[in-house]
Motif scaffolding. Structure first.
Motif, short mmCIF file in Angstrom:
data_model
loop_
_atom_site.label_atom_id
_atom_site.label_comp_id
_atom_site.label_asym_id
_atom_site.label_seq_id
_atom_site.Cartn_x
_atom_site.Cartn_y
_atom_site.Cartn_z
N LEU A 112 -20.00 -10.85 18.76
CA LEU A 112 -20.40 -10.78 17.35
C LEU A 112 -20.75 -12.15 16.78
O LEU A 112 -21.66 -12.26 15.95
CB LEU A 112 -19.28 -10.14 16.53
N ILE A 115 -24.29 -12.89 17.98
CA ILE A 115 -25.26 -12.02 17.29
C ILE A 115 -25.48 -12.50 15.87
O ILE A 115 -26.63 -12.63 15.41
CB ILE A 115 -24.79 -10.56 17.34
N THR A 116 -24.40 -12.75 15.14
CA THR A 116 -24.56 -13.20 13.76
C THR A 116 -25.14 -14.60 13.67
O THR A 116 -25.87 -14.91 12.73
CB THR A 116 -23.22 -13.14 13.00
#
Length: 130
Positions: A112, A115-116
């Motif tokens: 995550l 991705i962010t």
């Protein structure tokens, strides 16, 4: 000295990948012969950095309350850990559950985080070009 300490902590949180490498090199002193324990302990310590880094990147996207997103993700990971341990052993051992939850959280928040981070870079590049 206080400003240096605050700068160092913020640098660890902002760049958790480099922090993981730094923690690995520091812990190598203590775990000379056992590389598996060294790697697992490094990931255990850097999980907090990845969680906090994801939180701060997420708060950049959504300036309102983002803590509930983080809590919900942790609860989903906990439920998945409970289900996986129940299916594997038909019994829940608390110590193994906590280890599995923590390591699954580490993996999830590393993914995550990247991705962010990529979404944030794309957002800032698109704002710059507009």
């Amino acid at each position: 000295m206080e400003k240096f300490f605050i700068f160092f902590i913020s640098l660890l949180i902002e760049f958790p990948f480099f922090s993981t490498i730094f923690i690995y090199m520091f812990l190598k002193i203590f775990f000379k012969n056992n590389k598996r324990k060294l790697l697992l302990f490094t990931l255990d310590l850097s999980t907090i950095l990845y969680i906090s880094s994801f939180y701060f990147i997420l708060s950049m996207f959504f300036p309102t309350a983002t803590g509930w997103i983080l809590i919900n993700l942790l609860l989903v990971i906990l439920f998945i850990s409970i289900i996986l341990q129940w299916k594997a052993k038909r019994d829940i051992q608390f110590s193994k559950l906590v280890k599995g939850f923590w390591r699954m959280s580490c993996l999830m928040f590393i993914i995550l985080h990247f991705i962010t981070m990529m979404a944030g870079l794309a957002l800032k590049i698109s704002e710059y070009n507009a």
